[in-house]
Write a protein that holds these residues in place. Structure first.
Motif, PDB file in Angstrom:
ATOM      1  N   ARG A   1       0.956  -1.311  -0.170  1.00 50.26           N
ATOM      2  CA  ARG A   1      -0.543   0.034   0.075  1.00 50.26           C
ATOM      3  C   ARG A   1       0.616   0.803  -0.105  1.00 50.26           C
ATOM      4  N   PHE A   2       2.192   1.418   0.620  1.00 48.01           N
ATOM      5  CA  PHE A   2       3.007   2.643   1.001  1.00 48.01           C
ATOM      6  C   PHE A   2       3.097   2.932  -0.785  1.00 48.01           C
ATOM      7  N   THR A   3       3.893   1.603  -1.311  1.00 43.31           N
ATOM      8  CA  THR A   3       4.344   1.545  -3.109  1.00 43.31           C
ATOM      9  C   THR A   3       3.581   2.484  -3.902  1.00 43.31           C
ATOM     10  N   GLU A   4       2.068   1.858  -3.147  1.00 39.82           N
ATOM     11  CA  GLU A   4       0.758   2.468  -4.257  1.00 39.82           C
ATOM     12  C   GLU A   4       0.385   4.258  -3.824  1.00 39.82           C
ATOM     13  N   PHE A   5       0.807   4.129  -2.436  1.00 40.35           N
ATOM     14  CA  PHE A   5       0.334   5.353  -1.955  1.00 40.35           C
ATOM     15  C   PHE A   5       1.598   6.912  -2.905  1.00 40.35           C
ATOM     16  N   MET A   6       2.783   5.769  -2.172  1.00 45.30           N
ATOM     17  CA  MET A   6       4.058   6.963  -3.037  1.00 45.30           C
ATOM     18  C   MET A   6       4.201   7.305  -4.668  1.00 45.30           C
ATOM     19  N   ALA A   7       3.230   5.948  -5.776  1.00 45.03           N
ATOM     20  CA  ALA A   7       3.084   7.088  -6.686  1.00 45.03           C
ATOM     21  C   ALA A   7       1.716   7.897  -7.180  1.00 45.03           C
ATOM     22  N   SER A   8       0.700   7.431  -6.098  1.00 45.80           N
ATOM     23  CA  SER A   8      -0.134   8.042  -6.247  1.00 45.80           C
ATOM     24  C   SER A   8      -0.182   9.850  -5.474  1.00 45.80           C
ATOM     25  N   ALA A   9       0.516   9.766  -4.881  1.00 40.99           N
ATOM     26  CA  ALA A   9       0.776  11.246  -3.127  1.00 40.99           C
ATOM     27  C   ALA A   9       1.374  12.352  -4.305  1.00 40.99           C
ATOM     28  N   GLU A  10       0.282  12.886  -4.609  1.00 39.77           N
ATOM     29  CA  GLU A  10       1.269  14.640  -4.830  1.00 39.77           C
ATOM     30  C   GLU A  10       1.382  15.307  -3.879  1.00 39.77           C
ATOM     31  N   GLY A  11       2.538  15.245  -4.120  1.00 40.40           N
ATOM     32  CA  GLY A  11       3.849  16.050  -2.289  1.00 40.40           C
ATOM     33  C   GLY A  11       3.862  15.118  -1.388  1.00 40.40           C
ATOM     34  N   ALA A  12       3.836  14.015  -1.779  1.00 38.73           N
ATOM     35  CA  ALA A  12       4.901  12.468  -0.901  1.00 38.73           C
ATOM     36  C   ALA A  12       6.771  12.573  -0.849  1.00 38.73           C
ATOM     37  N   LEU A  13       6.370  13.320  -2.253  1.00 45.70           N
ATOM     38  CA  LEU A  13       7.909  13.727  -2.337  1.00 45.70           C
ATOM     39  C   LEU A  13       8.844  15.408  -2.882  1.00 45.70           C
ATOM     40  N   PRO A  14       9.502  15.565  -2.068  1.00 50.44           N
ATOM     41  CA  PRO A  14      10.174  17.401  -1.876  1.00 50.44           C
ATOM     42  C   PRO A  14      10.167  17.931  -3.224  1.00 50.44           C
ATOM     43  N   ALA A  15      10.439  16.914  -4.440  1.00 46.59           N
ATOM     44  CA  ALA A  15      11.227  17.023  -5.775  1.00 46.59           C
ATOM     45  C   ALA A  15      11.262  15.816  -6.804  1.00 46.59           C
ATOM     46  N   ALA A  16      10.774  15.851  -8.015  1.00 49.92           N
ATOM     47  CA  ALA A  16      10.697  14.792  -9.019  1.00 49.92           C
ATOM     48  C   ALA A  16      11.399  13.368  -8.400  1.00 49.92           C
ATOM     49  N   VAL A  17      11.307  12.271  -8.937  1.00 48.82           N
ATOM     50  CA  VAL A  17      12.225  11.289  -8.698  1.00 48.82           C
ATOM     51  C   VAL A  17      13.166  11.660 -10.486  1.00 48.82           C
ATOM     52  N   ASP A  18      14.401  11.634 -10.100  1.00 52.79           N
ATOM     53  CA  ASP A  18      15.306  11.356 -11.175  1.00 52.79           C
ATOM     54  C   ASP A  18      15.211  10.028 -12.158  1.00 52.79           C
ATOM     55  N   GLY A  19      14.088   9.360 -13.021  1.00 51.70           N
ATOM     56  CA  GLY A  19      14.209   8.592 -13.599  1.00 51.70           C
ATOM     57  C   GLY A  19      12.861   8.098 -12.774  1.00 51.70           C
ATOM     58  N   GLU A  20      13.370   6.131 -12.292  1.00 51.31           N
ATOM     59  CA  GLU A  20      11.699   6.338 -11.746  1.00 51.31           C
ATOM     60  C   GLU A  20      12.109   5.198 -10.274  1.00 51.31           C
ATOM     61  N   SER A  21      11.572   5.240  -9.425  1.00 55.14           N
ATOM     62  CA  SER A  21      11.477   4.968  -8.095  1.00 55.14           C
ATOM     63  C   SER A  21      11.568   3.463  -8.369  1.00 55.14           C
ATOM     64  N   SER A  22      12.307   2.540  -6.993  1.00 59.17           N
ATOM     65  CA  SER A  22      12.929   1.105  -6.967  1.00 59.17           C
ATOM     66  C   SER A  22      12.408   0.398  -5.419  1.00 59.17           C
ATOM     67  N   THR A  23      11.732  -0.653  -5.569  1.00 62.77           N
ATOM     68  CA  THR A  23      11.563  -1.280  -4.621  1.00 62.77           C
ATOM     69  C   THR A  23      12.899  -3.037  -4.544  1.00 62.77           C
ATOM     70  N   SER A  24      12.695  -3.183  -4.018  1.00 62.96           N
ATOM     71  CA  SER A  24      13.428  -4.395  -3.319  1.00 62.96           C
ATOM     72  C   SER A  24      13.169  -4.953  -2.144  1.00 62.96           C
ATOM     73  N   GLU A  25      13.932  -6.412  -1.641  1.00 59.13           N
ATOM     74  CA  GLU A  25      13.201  -7.099  -0.677  1.00 59.13           C
ATOM     75  C   GLU A  25      14.025  -8.179  -0.278  1.00 59.13           C
ATOM     76  N   SER A  26      13.904  -8.596   0.926  1.00 64.14           N
ATOM     77  CA  SER A  26      14.537  -9.345   1.265  1.00 64.14           C
ATOM     78  C   SER A  26      13.920 -10.500   2.268  1.00 64.14           C
ATOM     79  N   GLU A  27      13.992 -11.311   2.930  1.00 64.50           N
ATOM     80  CA  GLU A  27      13.185 -11.784   3.871  1.00 64.50           C
ATOM     81  C   GLU A  27      12.317 -11.281   4.856  1.00 64.50           C
ATOM     82  N   LYS A  28      13.357 -10.482   5.418  1.00 66.05           N
ATOM     83  CA  LYS A  28      12.738  -9.602   6.567  1.00 66.05           C
ATOM     84  C   LYS A  28      12.762  -7.813   6.813  1.00 66.05           C
TER      85      LYS A  28
END
Length: 183
Positions: free
Chosen positions: A93-120
């Motif tokens: 839900r956070f990744t969806e929020f960041m993709a749609s939330a206007e003003g969530a970032l103080p500046a535009a993303v240079d390129g695209e955001s990314s996600t990664s994960e580990s077990e924990k």
């Protein structure tokens, strides 16, 4: 007893005296690099994490570093928030929020955001056009059968302590807004 004395057996003033006098005696601490201070602290009993913390605190004491300042001279702002919910679902839900939330970032993303994960852990990362970098870490903080999620934001490469303070407030507000959106 302060945290350094409790963890390492020495206070910061005692570590400063020790590092000044460890070999040649009466050495100016400004002559020692961060790495040299941390290595000496570790060689004389502090664990790796505490050795780094000792070096940072000494650098603050001698005026070489401010709170939140990295050895590069840039600053870092941090914010944390624990919220209800199963952590992998809340992160999605956070990744969806960041993709749609206007003003969530103080500046535009240079390129695209990314996600990664580990077990924990789950991570959301973005390089911003202002040259700064944001890393959001998420993990399970459940306790006593209650599902909870912990978020930690680290905003790096900030130009000043004022920018650090601004971004700390920004990220606290962003995490509060996200938490409120969970219902």
């Amino acid at each position: 007893m302060d945290k350094f004395e409790k963890a390492t057996g020495r206070t910061i003033p005692e570590w400063m005296d020790f590092l000044r006098n460890h070999e040649n005696g009466n050495k100016d601490l400004n002559e020692l690099s961060h790495k040299q201070m941390a290595t000496l602290a570790e060689d004389y009993g502090a664990s790796g994490w505490w050795a780094q913390s000792i070096a940072v605190d000494i650098e603050r004491e001698i005026g070489r570093r401010e709170v939140g300042q990295r050895d590069s001279g840039k600053f870092s702002a941090n914010a944390t928030k624990t919220m209800p919910g199963e952590w992998t679902d809340v992160f999605a839900r956070f990744t969806e929020f960041m993709a749609s939330a206007e003003g969530a970032l103080p500046a535009a993303v240079d390129g695209e955001s990314s996600t990664s994960e580990s077990e924990k852990w789950r991570y959301w990362r973005a390089d911003l056009v202002d040259g700064t970098k944001v890393v959001v870490m998420c993990n399970d903080a459940s306790a006593k059968g209650v599902a909870k999620t912990r978020f930690a934001v680290q905003h790096e490469k900030l130009p000043s302590s004022e920018a650090r303070d601004d971004m700390k407030a920004h990220w606290k507000a962003t995490l509060d807004t996200f938490k409120a959106s969970l219902g």
